[in-house]
Structure formats: structure tokens, C-alpha cells
Design a protein around this motif. Structure first.
Motif, PDB file in Angstrom:
ATOM      1  N   ALA A 139       0.893  -1.211  -0.043  1.00 56.40           N
ATOM      2  CA  ALA A 139       0.018   0.064   0.057  1.00 56.40           C
ATOM      3  C   ALA A 139       0.834   1.496   0.139  1.00 56.40           C
ATOM      4  O   ALA A 139       0.576   2.147  -0.725  1.00 56.40           O
ATOM      5  N   GLU A 140       2.137   1.329   0.806  1.00 59.82           N
ATOM      6  CA  GLU A 140       3.048   2.333   0.798  1.00 59.82           C
ATOM      7  C   GLU A 140       3.505   2.579  -0.634  1.00 59.82           C
ATOM      8  O   GLU A 140       3.743   3.701  -1.068  1.00 59.82           O
ATOM      9  N   ALA A 141       4.077   1.551  -1.022  1.00 56.85           N
ATOM     10  CA  ALA A 141       4.797   1.482  -2.358  1.00 56.85           C
ATOM     11  C   ALA A 141       3.547   2.184  -3.752  1.00 56.85           C
ATOM     12  O   ALA A 141       3.973   2.787  -4.371  1.00 56.85           O
ATOM     13  N   LEU A 142       2.373   2.023  -3.375  1.00 57.13           N
ATOM     14  CA  LEU A 142       1.503   2.586  -4.338  1.00 57.13           C
ATOM     15  C   LEU A 142       1.028   3.667  -4.288  1.00 57.13           C
ATOM     16  O   LEU A 142       0.333   4.442  -5.069  1.00 57.13           O
TER      17      LEU A 142
ATOM     18  N   GLY B 143      -6.443   3.987   1.565  1.00 57.44           N
ATOM     19  CA  GLY B 143      -7.424   3.367   0.795  1.00 57.44           C
ATOM     20  C   GLY B 143      -8.219   4.395  -0.316  1.00 57.44           C
ATOM     21  O   GLY B 143      -8.599   4.274  -1.126  1.00 57.44           O
ATOM     22  N   LYS B 144      -8.306   5.643   0.294  1.00 61.11           N
ATOM     23  CA  LYS B 144      -8.663   6.839  -0.432  1.00 61.11           C
ATOM     24  C   LYS B 144      -7.691   6.855  -1.570  1.00 61.11           C
ATOM     25  O   LYS B 144      -8.379   7.173  -2.589  1.00 61.11           O
ATOM     26  N   ALA B 145      -6.561   6.916  -1.521  1.00 61.25           N
ATOM     27  CA  ALA B 145      -5.591   7.276  -2.596  1.00 61.25           C
ATOM     28  C   ALA B 145      -5.731   6.103  -3.513  1.00 61.25           C
ATOM     29  O   ALA B 145      -5.698   6.335  -4.973  1.00 61.25           O
ATOM     30  N   LEU B 146      -5.904   4.997  -3.125  1.00 58.85           N
ATOM     31  CA  LEU B 146      -6.172   3.525  -3.991  1.00 58.85           C
ATOM     32  C   LEU B 146      -7.118   3.909  -5.018  1.00 58.85           C
ATOM     33  O   LEU B 146      -7.081   3.443  -6.156  1.00 58.85           O
ATOM     34  N   THR B 147      -8.348   4.206  -4.347  1.00 60.56           N
ATOM     35  CA  THR B 147      -9.689   4.292  -5.068  1.00 60.56           C
ATOM     36  C   THR B 147      -9.779   5.568  -5.941  1.00 60.56           C
ATOM     37  O   THR B 147     -10.473   5.633  -6.995  1.00 60.56           O
ATOM     38  N   SER B 148      -8.977   6.461  -5.574  1.00 62.04           N
ATOM     39  CA  SER B 148      -9.014   7.778  -6.449  1.00 62.04           C
ATOM     40  C   SER B 148      -8.037   7.404  -7.621  1.00 62.04           C
ATOM     41  O   SER B 148      -8.163   8.030  -8.633  1.00 62.04           O
ATOM     42  N   LYS B 149      -7.258   6.287  -7.779  1.00 64.84           N
ATOM     43  CA  LYS B 149      -6.446   5.862  -8.652  1.00 64.84           C
ATOM     44  C   LYS B 149      -7.443   5.054  -9.791  1.00 64.84           C
ATOM     45  O   LYS B 149      -7.048   4.648 -10.836  1.00 64.84           O
ATOM     46  N   GLY B 150      -8.614   4.659  -9.493  1.00 60.06           N
ATOM     47  CA  GLY B 150      -9.708   3.935 -10.112  1.00 60.06           C
ATOM     48  C   GLY B 150      -9.840   2.653  -9.702  1.00 60.06           C
ATOM     49  O   GLY B 150     -10.897   1.962 -10.184  1.00 60.06           O
ATOM     50  N   VAL B 151      -9.468   1.943  -8.680  1.00 61.11           N
ATOM     51  CA  VAL B 151      -9.706   0.713  -7.956  1.00 61.11           C
ATOM     52  C   VAL B 151     -11.246   1.160  -7.509  1.00 61.11           C
ATOM     53  O   VAL B 151     -11.347   2.026  -6.730  1.00 61.11           O
ATOM     54  N   ARG B 152     -12.004  -0.081  -7.845  1.00 64.33           N
ATOM     55  CA  ARG B 152     -13.393   0.060  -6.998  1.00 64.33           C
ATOM     56  C   ARG B 152     -13.108  -0.147  -5.358  1.00 64.33           C
ATOM     57  O   ARG B 152     -13.664   0.731  -4.612  1.00 64.33           O
ATOM     58  N   THR B 153     -12.494  -0.920  -5.158  1.00 68.51           N
ATOM     59  CA  THR B 153     -12.515  -1.460  -3.693  1.00 68.51           C
ATOM     60  C   THR B 153     -11.099  -1.934  -3.222  1.00 68.51           C
ATOM     61  O   THR B 153     -10.316  -2.459  -3.876  1.00 68.51           O
ATOM     62  N   ALA B 154     -10.515  -1.276  -1.812  1.00 65.75           N
ATOM     63  CA  ALA B 154      -9.349  -1.623  -1.468  1.00 65.75           C
ATOM     64  C   ALA B 154      -9.438  -2.525  -0.347  1.00 65.75           C
ATOM     65  O   ALA B 154     -10.149  -2.269   0.614  1.00 65.75           O
ATOM     66  N   VAL B 155      -8.931  -3.617  -0.297  1.00 64.12           N
ATOM     67  CA  VAL B 155      -8.939  -4.635   1.188  1.00 64.12           C
ATOM     68  C   VAL B 155      -7.402  -4.596   1.397  1.00 64.12           C
ATOM     69  O   VAL B 155      -6.626  -5.411   0.742  1.00 64.12           O
TER      70      VAL B 155
ATOM     71  N   TYR C 167     -11.717  -0.392   2.190  1.00 60.67           N
ATOM     72  CA  TYR C 167     -11.769   0.999   2.021  1.00 60.67           C
ATOM     73  C   TYR C 167     -12.813   0.959   0.584  1.00 60.67           C
ATOM     74  O   TYR C 167     -12.541   0.423  -0.438  1.00 60.67           O
ATOM     75  N   GLU C 168     -13.984   1.291   0.674  1.00 65.22           N
ATOM     76  CA  GLU C 168     -14.934   1.374  -0.112  1.00 65.22           C
ATOM     77  C   GLU C 168     -16.034   2.480  -0.086  1.00 65.22           C
ATOM     78  O   GLU C 168     -16.719   2.668   0.864  1.00 65.22           O
ATOM     79  N   LYS C 169     -16.254   3.075  -1.336  1.00 66.23           N
ATOM     80  CA  LYS C 169     -17.258   4.271  -1.341  1.00 66.23           C
ATOM     81  C   LYS C 169     -17.065   5.312  -0.326  1.00 66.23           C
ATOM     82  O   LYS C 169     -18.088   5.690   0.481  1.00 66.23           O
ATOM     83  N   GLY C 170     -15.555   5.454  -0.039  1.00 69.59           N
ATOM     84  CA  GLY C 170     -15.490   6.674   0.879  1.00 69.59           C
ATOM     85  C   GLY C 170     -15.263   6.134   2.284  1.00 69.59           C
ATOM     86  O   GLY C 170     -15.190   7.076   3.401  1.00 69.59           O
ATOM     87  N   ARG C 171     -15.591   4.894   2.772  1.00 74.77           N
ATOM     88  CA  ARG C 171     -15.624   4.665   4.076  1.00 74.77           C
ATOM     89  C   ARG C 171     -14.673   3.280   4.485  1.00 74.77           C
ATOM     90  O   ARG C 171     -14.266   2.732   3.628  1.00 74.77           O
ATOM     91  N   LEU C 172     -14.197   3.221   5.512  1.00 80.21           N
ATOM     92  CA  LEU C 172     -13.291   2.766   5.958  1.00 80.21           C
ATOM     93  C   LEU C 172     -13.940   1.521   7.026  1.00 80.21           C
ATOM     94  O   LEU C 172     -14.624   1.867   7.764  1.00 80.21           O
ATOM     95  N   ALA C 173     -13.646   0.253   6.965  1.00 82.19           N
ATOM     96  CA  ALA C 173     -14.072  -0.765   7.947  1.00 82.19           C
ATOM     97  C   ALA C 173     -13.017  -1.636   8.059  1.00 82.19           C
ATOM     98  O   ALA C 173     -12.190  -2.273   7.346  1.00 82.19           O
ATOM     99  N   HIS C 174     -12.924  -1.973   9.650  1.00 80.31           N
ATOM    100  CA  HIS C 174     -11.934  -3.243   9.948  1.00 80.31           C
ATOM    101  C   HIS C 174     -12.495  -4.480  10.274  1.00 80.31           C
ATOM    102  O   HIS C 174     -13.618  -4.324  10.820  1.00 80.31           O
ATOM    103  N   VAL C 175     -12.036  -5.384   9.802  1.00 76.05           N
ATOM    104  CA  VAL C 175     -12.391  -6.815  10.048  1.00 76.05           C
ATOM    105  C   VAL C 175     -11.143  -7.465  10.829  1.00 76.05           C
ATOM    106  O   VAL C 175     -10.114  -7.816  10.332  1.00 76.05           O
ATOM    107  N   ALA C 176     -11.568  -7.879  12.227  1.00 79.22           N
ATOM    108  CA  ALA C 176     -10.365  -8.386  12.759  1.00 79.22           C
ATOM    109  C   ALA C 176      -9.869  -9.531  12.342  1.00 79.22           C
ATOM    110  O   ALA C 176     -10.545 -10.641  11.666  1.00 79.22           O
TER     111      ALA C 176
END
Length: 303
Positions: free
Chosen positions: A187-190, A205-217, A228-237
Motif C-alpha cells: 500500500a505504501e509503495a502504491l 484506501g482513499k488514494a487507491l480508490t482515487s486511482k480507479g480501483v473500486r475497492t481496497a482490501v 475501503y469502499e465508497k469513501g468508508r473504512l471498515a476493519h475486519v479483525a
């Protein structure tokens, strides 16, 4: 049942175990040496197959003793080998060192993987077009990855992209990707953003989706993953397990995510399934030997 195609690398892993990694110029004594089948592409195909998925592998092997063994191994697992060709060169090799904490360092020799080009992907385009999901990584030439993504997008095949090993990724590829699954380093490299905390994951996540990716996991090791999807961040333990070898945990995560989505799970549930699969894979030695069955994952999830 969903169908899966993996376009990527097939390697033989040469694994040395030692108490600690050597410093530059230092020699340390190893404790054991083993040979395993590996490669990020093949790892994801094997993980999918062990979960019970209908899987086809697209890539190249060399003309050596490893190639024949690999083809037979895939057949025993039920992985379709119609997308695999053998070249007059060596099979790809990964030289892996694992320390007493289960952490690893890896050197890749591409071999036949380096001969997977756009023309070859075009020859195998029907395999991608027939799949519901295409899994991609970065251990084959970028021209092949791009061609596979273009083919999948044109066919309506869902693209799950693991940007590993970390490196430069063309903007065209990112715009084709449905789900990208980097770890913190990738993620840092990208993005230039190190996601060390929740704010960092949100920014990455915001940066990745701004590059055209639909969803960042974004994978976060034992902490689980961040969506990170549609401007929202969610954590899955994640899951607490006795870790002995983290090799291919990320590949198992990607396979688990694809499998769960193919089974109709919503994204957060699919990520939790992927976390469980990846956690189980770290409790055993070897990239592919540690990959779990569907029963093992369901047991950890309490199904």
C-alpha cells in the motif's frame, strides 16, 4: 458454482530455516532445508482448490524435473492445467529463509515465469473469459498482467489483484481492477502512505480508490484487514493462532476472499473468511502444505 482463473507464477520454493536472518556479510547456521511447490499464482490456485473451488491455472513451467512434478501435483488437486505451457528454460525458483518467529525473506528467480507475455495470455483468453473471478499478482511480466486484466474486464470477469511483490503499477491496470489487496508495504509503495494506524489505512484506501480501483482490501497481518469502499473504512479483525510460517498467508487470503465472494458472501463476511483461511495457513510449514480445507476454515469461523 463460481469458476476461478489464476494468471501468474509457478515456482519451486527452496526453504531454509534458521533462528535468525543473517546480517549483511554474515554467515549463520541453518536448522533445516526443504523443497516445496510455490509461486504466488500457483499458491492462490492451490488455496482455491483446497477450499473446493473449480480452478484453472494460467502460466508457464520450465523443462526440468520440477515441471513434471508440478503438473502431476496440480492434477491430483483437480486444478486444470490447460493454461500451463512448458518452456525450454528453468522453472521459476524462490529461495526462502524463515526465522524462528515464522517471518520470512524471499529471493525470486523468474525462470519460465519471465516468458509469460501478452501474446501468451491472448492464446489463453477463453480461460479467463469463462471464469467468474480472475486472480492476478506481479510475478509475471507486467504486459501479461495487463493483458489478462483487459481480457477479464471485457468479459465481465471480476478482477482481484494482489500487487505483490511491491513495485510500480501502471495506472491503466489500477483502473481495471475491482478489488486490490495490498499489505502495508505494498500500500505504501502504491500510495506513498504508510498505513500504520486506522487513519493511515483510510488515507491509503482513499488514494487507491482515487486511482480507479473500486475497492481496497488492505491486509494487516494478525490485525486482520481494512476495507475501503465508497469513501468508508471498515476493519475486519484477524484470528489469534500459533504462527510458525507466514509464507503464502497473503496468497491464501486472496484465494479465501475470492472463494467467499464466489459463494455469495457480502464483502465484510468474505474478508473475515479470508482472514480465517490466512490465519490457518500460518500454523503449518510450507507455502501450499499449510493451506486449509473448507472444513478447517468453517471450524475456525464457528460454522
Amino acid at each position: 458454482m463460481s469458476r476461478f482463473c489464476v494468471a501468474g507464477s509457478l515456482n519451486i520454493d527452496l526453504v531454509t530455516r534458521t533462528k535468525r536472518f543473517p546480517k549483511q556479510g554474515e554467515t549463520v547456521q541453518g536448522e533445516s532445508f526443504s523443497t516445496f511447490t510455490g509461486g504466488k499464482g500457483a499458491n492462490q490456485a492451490v488455496a482455491l482448490s483446497k477450499l473446493g473451488a473449480e480452478t484453472v491455472m494460467t502460466g508457464k513451467l520450465g523443462n526440468d524435473i520440477y515441471a513434471a512434478q508440478y503438473m502431476e501435483y496440480f492434477r491430483k488437486l483437480g486444478i486444470s492445467t490447460e493454461g500451463i505451457t512448458r518452456e525450454e528454460t528453468s522453472t521459476g525458483i524462490a529461495v526462502i529463509t524463515v526465522d524462528e518467529n515464522g517471518e520470512n525473506s524471499i529471493i525470486i528467480i523468474p525462470g519460465a515465469n519471465g516468458r509469460v507475455d501478452a501474446a501468451y495470455i491472448k492464446e489463453k483468453k477463453e480461460l479467463i473469459a469463462k471464469a467468474d473471478f480472475l486472480l492476478l499478482q506481479l510475478e509475471i511480466p507486467m504486459e501479461a498482467v495487463l493483458e489478462a486484466a483487459r481480457t477479464a474486464k471485457a468479459a465481465g470477469t471480476e478482477i482481484i489483484f494482489d500487487p505483490a511483490p511491491a513495485g510500480n503499477v501502471p495506472s491503466e491496470l489500477l483502473k481495471l481492477v475491482d478489488i486490490i489487496t495490498p499489505n502495508e508495504t505494498e500500500a505504501e509503495a502504491l500510495t506513498g502512505i504508510r498505513p500504520d494506524d486506522e487513519a493511515g489505512f483510510a488515507a491509503a484506501g482513499k488514494a487507491l480508490t482515487s486511482k480507479g480501483v473500486r475497492t481496497a482490501v488492505m491486509k494487516a497481518g494478525s490485525r486482520g484487514a481494512y476495507i475501503y469502499e465508497k469513501g468508508r473504512l471498515a476493519h475486519v479483525a484477524g484470528f489469534k493462532v500459533n504462527t510458525v510460517d507466514t509464507t503464502a498467508a497473503g496468497d491464501t487470503f486472496n484465494a479465501g476472499l475470492a472463494y467467499a465472494l464466489g459463494e455469495g458472501m457480502e464483502l465484510a463476511g468474505a474478508v473475515r473468511f479470508a482472514n480465517a483461511a490466512a490465519a490457518i495457513s500460518t500454523t503449518k510449514h510450507g507455502a501450499q502444505d499449510g493451506m486449509p480445507s473448507i472444513d478447517e476454515v468453517q471450524n475456525l469461523l464457528g460454522f
